[in-house]
Design a protein around this motif. Structure first.
Motif, PDB file in Angstrom:
ATOM      1  N   GLY A   1      33.910  -6.835 -35.792  1.00 55.33           N
ATOM      2  CA  GLY A   1      35.187  -6.425 -35.193  1.00 55.33           C
ATOM      3  C   GLY A   1      35.086  -5.817 -33.804  1.00 55.33           C
ATOM      4  N   ARG A   2      33.887  -5.889 -33.185  1.00 54.19           N
ATOM      5  CA  ARG A   2      33.767  -5.248 -31.866  1.00 54.19           C
ATOM      6  C   ARG A   2      34.603  -5.985 -30.810  1.00 54.19           C
ATOM      7  N   PHE A   3      34.573  -7.314 -30.868  1.00 54.70           N
ATOM      8  CA  PHE A   3      35.339  -8.078 -29.885  1.00 54.70           C
ATOM      9  C   PHE A   3      36.448  -8.857 -30.576  1.00 54.70           C
ATOM     10  N   ASN A   4      37.644  -8.771 -30.012  1.00 52.11           N
ATOM     11  CA  ASN A   4      38.766  -9.480 -30.618  1.00 52.11           C
ATOM     12  C   ASN A   4      39.683  -9.965 -29.490  1.00 52.11           C
ATOM     13  N   PHE A   5      39.160 -10.940 -28.735  1.00 49.54           N
ATOM     14  CA  PHE A   5      39.939 -11.423 -27.590  1.00 49.54           C
ATOM     15  C   PHE A   5      40.858 -12.548 -28.064  1.00 49.54           C
ATOM     16  N   VAL A   6      42.135 -12.226 -28.094  1.00 48.10           N
ATOM     17  CA  VAL A   6      43.133 -13.142 -28.641  1.00 48.10           C
ATOM     18  C   VAL A   6      43.682 -14.007 -27.507  1.00 48.10           C
ATOM     19  N   GLU A   7      44.017 -15.282 -27.815  1.00 44.30           N
ATOM     20  CA  GLU A   7      44.646 -16.142 -26.799  1.00 44.30           C
ATOM     21  C   GLU A   7      46.154 -15.946 -26.832  1.00 44.30           C
ATOM     22  N   PHE A   8      46.759 -15.998 -25.665  1.00 42.02           N
ATOM     23  CA  PHE A   8      48.199 -15.738 -25.578  1.00 42.02           C
ATOM     24  C   PHE A   8      48.962 -16.941 -25.038  1.00 42.02           C
ATOM     25  N   LYS A   9      50.249 -16.951 -25.349  1.00 33.92           N
ATOM     26  CA  LYS A   9      51.147 -17.982 -24.803  1.00 33.92           C
ATOM     27  C   LYS A   9      51.438 -17.651 -23.343  1.00 33.92           C
ATOM     28  N   PRO A  10      51.711 -18.675 -22.545  1.00 34.20           N
ATOM     29  CA  PRO A  10      52.077 -18.381 -21.155  1.00 34.20           C
ATOM     30  C   PRO A  10      53.421 -17.666 -21.099  1.00 34.20           C
ATOM     31  N   PRO A  11      53.669 -16.943 -19.994  1.00 33.39           N
ATOM     32  CA  PRO A  11      54.954 -16.227 -19.896  1.00 33.39           C
ATOM     33  C   PRO A  11      56.105 -17.208 -19.747  1.00 33.39           C
ATOM     34  N   ARG A  12      57.275 -16.751 -20.027  1.00 40.38           N
ATOM     35  CA  ARG A  12      58.475 -17.591 -19.982  1.00 40.38           C
ATOM     36  C   ARG A  12      58.924 -17.772 -18.534  1.00 40.38           C
ATOM     37  N   LEU A  13      59.044 -19.034 -18.082  1.00 43.68           N
ATOM     38  CA  LEU A  13      59.576 -19.315 -16.738  1.00 43.68           C
ATOM     39  C   LEU A  13      60.862 -20.095 -16.934  1.00 43.68           C
ATOM     40  N   SER A  14      61.920 -19.762 -16.228  1.00 46.32           N
ATOM     41  CA  SER A  14      63.148 -20.524 -16.470  1.00 46.32           C
ATOM     42  C   SER A  14      63.046 -21.906 -15.839  1.00 46.32           C
ATOM     43  N   ASN A  15      62.447 -22.010 -14.653  1.00 45.46           N
ATOM     44  CA  ASN A  15      62.174 -23.324 -14.068  1.00 45.46           C
ATOM     45  C   ASN A  15      61.056 -23.189 -13.050  1.00 45.46           C
ATOM     46  N   ALA A  16      60.574 -24.343 -12.587  1.00 43.88           N
ATOM     47  CA  ALA A  16      59.392 -24.350 -11.729  1.00 43.88           C
ATOM     48  C   ALA A  16      59.614 -23.617 -10.414  1.00 43.88           C
ATOM     49  N   HIS A  17      60.899 -23.404 -10.035  1.00 42.85           N
ATOM     50  CA  HIS A  17      61.160 -22.801  -8.722  1.00 42.85           C
ATOM     51  C   HIS A  17      61.542 -21.333  -8.828  1.00 42.85           C
ATOM     52  N   SER A  18      61.432 -20.780 -10.045  1.00 40.12           N
ATOM     53  CA  SER A  18      61.968 -19.428 -10.218  1.00 40.12           C
ATOM     54  C   SER A  18      60.997 -18.342  -9.757  1.00 40.12           C
ATOM     55  N   GLY A  19      60.030 -18.687  -8.951  1.00 36.93           N
ATOM     56  CA  GLY A  19      59.069 -17.692  -8.468  1.00 36.93           C
ATOM     57  C   GLY A  19      57.670 -18.109  -8.884  1.00 36.93           C
TER      58      GLY A  19
ATOM     59  N   PHE B   1      44.265  -3.697 -28.725  1.00 38.00           N
ATOM     60  CA  PHE B   1      43.131  -3.319 -27.897  1.00 38.00           C
ATOM     61  C   PHE B   1      42.028  -4.331 -28.184  1.00 38.00           C
ATOM     62  N   PRO B   2      41.717  -5.234 -27.234  1.00 42.13           N
ATOM     63  CA  PRO B   2      40.818  -6.335 -27.559  1.00 42.13           C
ATOM     64  C   PRO B   2      39.332  -5.981 -27.567  1.00 42.13           C
ATOM     65  N   GLY B   3      38.963  -4.832 -27.070  1.00 42.37           N
ATOM     66  CA  GLY B   3      37.541  -4.469 -27.062  1.00 42.37           C
ATOM     67  C   GLY B   3      37.069  -4.227 -25.646  1.00 42.37           C
ATOM     68  N   GLU B   4      35.951  -3.479 -25.563  1.00 41.31           N
ATOM     69  CA  GLU B   4      35.413  -3.161 -24.235  1.00 41.31           C
ATOM     70  C   GLU B   4      34.403  -4.212 -23.818  1.00 41.31           C
ATOM     71  N   ILE B   5      34.347  -4.495 -22.535  1.00 41.12           N
ATOM     72  CA  ILE B   5      33.356  -5.451 -22.031  1.00 41.12           C
ATOM     73  C   ILE B   5      32.093  -4.675 -21.667  1.00 41.12           C
ATOM     74  N   PRO B   6      30.956  -5.053 -22.254  1.00 43.40           N
ATOM     75  CA  PRO B   6      29.727  -4.342 -21.859  1.00 43.40           C
ATOM     76  C   PRO B   6      29.366  -4.724 -20.422  1.00 43.40           C
ATOM     77  N   VAL B   7      28.739  -3.824 -19.685  1.00 43.69           N
ATOM     78  CA  VAL B   7      28.379  -4.216 -18.314  1.00 43.69           C
ATOM     79  C   VAL B   7      26.994  -4.848 -18.264  1.00 43.69           C
ATOM     80  N   ASP B   8      26.197  -4.616 -19.327  1.00 45.95           N
ATOM     81  CA  ASP B   8      24.872  -5.235 -19.354  1.00 45.95           C
ATOM     82  C   ASP B   8      24.874  -6.394 -20.332  1.00 45.95           C
ATOM     83  N   ILE B   9      23.911  -7.302 -20.162  1.00 51.76           N
ATOM     84  CA  ILE B   9      23.807  -8.443 -21.057  1.00 51.76           C
ATOM     85  C   ILE B   9      23.529  -7.932 -22.471  1.00 51.76           C
ATOM     86  N   PRO B  10      24.360  -8.305 -23.450  1.00 53.18           N
ATOM     87  CA  PRO B  10      24.193  -7.734 -24.798  1.00 53.18           C
ATOM     88  C   PRO B  10      23.007  -8.327 -25.557  1.00 53.18           C
ATOM     89  N   VAL B  11      22.555  -7.582 -26.559  1.00 53.73           N
ATOM     90  CA  VAL B  11      21.495  -8.053 -27.460  1.00 53.73           C
ATOM     91  C   VAL B  11      22.171  -8.382 -28.795  1.00 53.73           C
TER      92      VAL B  11
END
Ligand SMILES: Nc1nc2c(ncn2[C@@H]2O[C@H](COP(=O)(O)OP(=O)(O)OP(=O)(O)O)[C@@H](O)[C@H]2O)c(=O)[nH]1
Ligand SMILES: [Mg+2]
Length: 470
Positions: free
Chosen positions: A433-451, A416-426
Motif C-alpha cells: 500500500g505504499r504507492f497508490n497512483f490512480v489514473e484519472f479522467k481528463p477534465p471536462r471541456l465544453s468545446n475545443a475552443h473554450s480555453g 493521498f497517492p504516496g510519497e515519491i522517494p528521491v533515491d532509487i528504491p530497493v
C-alpha cells in the motif's frame, strides 16, 4: 493612396513575403516513450496549447507566448505522404466528449506539421521581415523501437541466448510456458514450414504481450516491433522468434536457417530503415517516462523500466559517437528532454521529488549525453492536468492530497497517492500500500475552443525544446 504608393507598398509586401519565406525555418521534434507513457496526450496538448498561445497566461515560461510575440499557429498538410497522420482533431474530439476520454492507444509512427507565425525579436529582421514562420514537424513513435538498437550488434544465436537467460527468471518463466513447450515439440533442423514459423512467432508475441500487462509491467521486450508493429502487422518479417536451444545440425532451408534469415531481414529492413529514414532526421527529442506505473507494480517492473530507459538512451548516445554515427553518419539531434509524465497523479508538494527521482534514474546516461554535446534536461510535467490540489485532516494534521474523477469512476475522489522517494528504491521499499497512483479522467471541456487544456510545466518543456528557434 495613389497608384504609385500602392505599387510601392505592393512591391514591399511581396519582398517582405519573399524574405519571410527564405528566412523561414523548420524543426523536427520527435516524441517517444514506452507504451502508455503519454506520447499521444502530450502531442495533443502541446498543439492545443500552441493554438491557444495568444492567451499568454497559460504558458508563462514559454517566452514567445508570454512576451506576446506569438501571432498564431496552424495545422499544415504533412510533408511525408507515406507516414500516417497524427490524429490531432480526433484526440481533441474525444477530450471534448461527454464524459471526456483520452485519445486511443496508437501502435506506430505518425506525424503532424504546424506552422507558427511570430514576431521576430532581432532588430534587423524586425524591419525587413517582421513576421516569421517556424514549421514544426512533430513525430510520435514508440520507444520500444529503440530497444532494437542492440540487435544490430548481435547474431541470432547471441540474441537467442540472451532471451533464454531472461526466461529462466520469474515472471518470464511462467509467462513463456506455452511458447517454450511449443519450441520443445519442434525439431528446428527439419525443413522450414511457414505454419511452424507463424505459430512459434505468435506464441512468442503472446508472451511479450503478457509481460506487458499492467500487473507485470515489464519493459525489456524485444523485438520492439512485435508489440508495436505499426504498418508491419502480420508481415512475414515479424514471423520469427529466438530459440532457447540451438540445434546441432542447421542445414540450409531448415527451420533454424529460416528463423535466422528473418532475424537478419528484420535488422536490415525494419531496424536500420527506422534509424536511417526517421531517427536520422530528428532535431529535437523528448522522451516520456511514467515511473508512477512502475511504482504501482513493484521492484521488478521498476528495474526493467530503468534498464529499458538506459537502452533507449543508447540511441542518443550512439547518435553522436557510437554505432548509429558509424552506420548512418553524424546525426542532428542537439537537445533531448526527459520528462516524467502524469505529474498530476502526485500531490503538488511531490513534484520536485518526482523531478529529482527522474534525474537520479538518468544520472549515468545523462553524463554520456553531456560528453556527446547533446543538451539535456529532465522535468516532471502533466500534459493534461486532471486533478486539483486538496487538503484533508488526519489525526489533527493537515495533509496534502489530490482530487479528481478516477478513470473507471464517475464521481470525484480525494486521495493521498504516496510519497515519491528521491533515491532509487530497493526491493524492500515496496511495502504493502505504499504507492497508490490512480489514473484519472481528463477534465471536462465544453468545446475545443473554450480555453487551453490545463497542464503542469508543459510551457517549460516547450521553452527547452523550441525556445531558441524563435
Ligand atoms: N492524468 C494524466 N493522465 C495522462 C496524461 N498523459 C497520459 N495520461 C494517461 O496515460 C494514458 C496513455 O496516454 P497516451 O498518450 O495514449 O500514451 P502513449 O504513449 O501514446 O501510448 P501508446 O499509444 O499506447 O504507446 C492515457 O490514456 C491517460 O490515461 C496526463 O498528462 N495526465
Ligand atoms: Mg499513442
Amino acid at each position: 493612396m495613389n497608384q504609385w504608393t500602392s505599387f510601392i507598398s505592393q512591391k514591399t509586401s511581396n519582398v517582405g513575403e519573399f524574405v519571410n519565406r527564405s528566412l523561414d525555418r523548420q524543426v523536427k521534434l520527435a516524441v517517444t516513450g514506452l507504451s502508455r507513457s503519454g506520447k499521444t496526450v502530450f502531442i495533443t496538448s502541446l498543439i492545443h496549447q500552441l493554438m491557444h498561445g495568444l492567451d499568454s497566461s497559460h504558458l508563462p515560461f514559454f517566452e514567445i507566448a508570454s512576451s506576446g510575440r506569438l501571432r498564431g499557429t496552424r495545422l499544415m498538410p504533412q510533408p511525408n505522404m507515406h507516414i500516417p497522420a497524427f490524429r490531432y482533431l480526433e484526440g481533441i474530439e474525444r477530450l471534448c466528449s461527454d464524459p471526456p476520454e483520452f485519445p486511443e492507444a496508437t501502435q506506430g509512427i505518425s506525424e503532424i506539421r504546424l506552422a507558427i507565425r511570430y514576431e521576430s525579436a532581432q532588430p534587423v529582421l524586425k524591419y525587413l521581415a517582421p513576421i516569421k514562420t517556424l514549421y514544426i514537424d512533430i513525430v510520435d513513435y514508440p520507444g520500444e523501437w529503440l530497444l532494437d538498437l542492440p540487435l544490430l550488434e548481435l547474431t541470432y544465436e547471441q540474441w537467442s541466448a540472451q532471451i533464454a537467460t531472461l526466461c529462466e527468471r520469474e515472471p518470464r518463466f511462467t509467462l513463456s510456458q506455452a511458447w517454450r513447450e511449443y519450441l520443445d515439440s519442434i525439431d528446428f533442423s527439419q525443413p522450414s514450414q511457414d505454419a511452424v514459423l507463424r505459430q512459434a512467432s505468435e506464441l512468442y508475441t503472446d508472451f511479450l504481450y503478457a509481460c506487458k500487462k499492467p500487473e507485470y509491467g515489464l519493459s525489456l521486450l524485444q523485438p520492439g516491433h512485435f508489440t508495436m508493429p505499426g504498418d508491419k502487422k502480420g508481415a512475414p518479417i515479424l514471423q520469427f522468434c529466438p530459440l532457447l536451444k540451438i540445434p546441432s545440425s542447421k542445414p540450409e532451408g531448415s527451420l533454424f536457417a529460416e528463423m535466422k534469415r528473418r532475424y537478419e531481414a528484420y535488422k536490415e529492413h525494419v531496424v536500420r530503415v527506422f534509424y536511417r529514414e526517421h531517427f536520422a532526421s530528428f532535431d529535437r527529442q523528448i522522451v516520456l517516462v511514467d515511473p508512477l506505473r512502475a511504482f504501482n507494480v513493484g521492484y521488478n517492473a521498476f528495474a526493467e523500466m530503468q534498464s529499458a530507459l538506459n537502452m533507449v538512451l543508447q540511441s542518443f548516445h550512439y547518435a553522436k559517437t557510437g554505432l548509429i554515427n558509424k552506420l548512418f553518419g553524424g546525426l542532428k539531434i542537439d537537445k533531448v528532454l526527459f520528462a516524467a509524465t502524469k505529474a498530476d497523479h502526485v500531490t503538488p508538494n511531490q513534484l520536485n521529488n518526482l523531478e529529482q527521482f527522474l534525474r537520479q534514474m538518468l544520472i549515468k546516461p545523462q553524463k554520456n549525453l553531456y560528453f556527446d554535446s547533446v543538451q539535456t534536461d529532465a522535468f516532471a510535467l502533466a500534459a493534461i492536468k486532471c486533478t486539483q490540489a486538496a487538503y484533508t485532516q488526519f489525526d489533527g494534521q493537515r495533509l496534502s492530497c489530490i482530487k479528481g474523477v478516477p478513470k473507471d469512476g464517475d464521481k470525484p475522489i480525494a486521495l493521498f497517492p504516496g510519497e515519491i522517494p528521491v533515491d532509487i528504491p530497493v526491493p524492500e521499499d515496496w511495502v504493502e500500500g505504499r504507492f497508490n497512483f490512480v489514473e484519472f479522467k481528463p477534465p471536462r471541456l465544453s468545446n475545443a475552443h473554450s480555453g487551453a487544456l490545463p497542464h503542469i510545466r508543459l510551457d517549460r518543456a516547450l521553452e527547452f525544446l523550441l525556445g531558441d528557434k524563435f
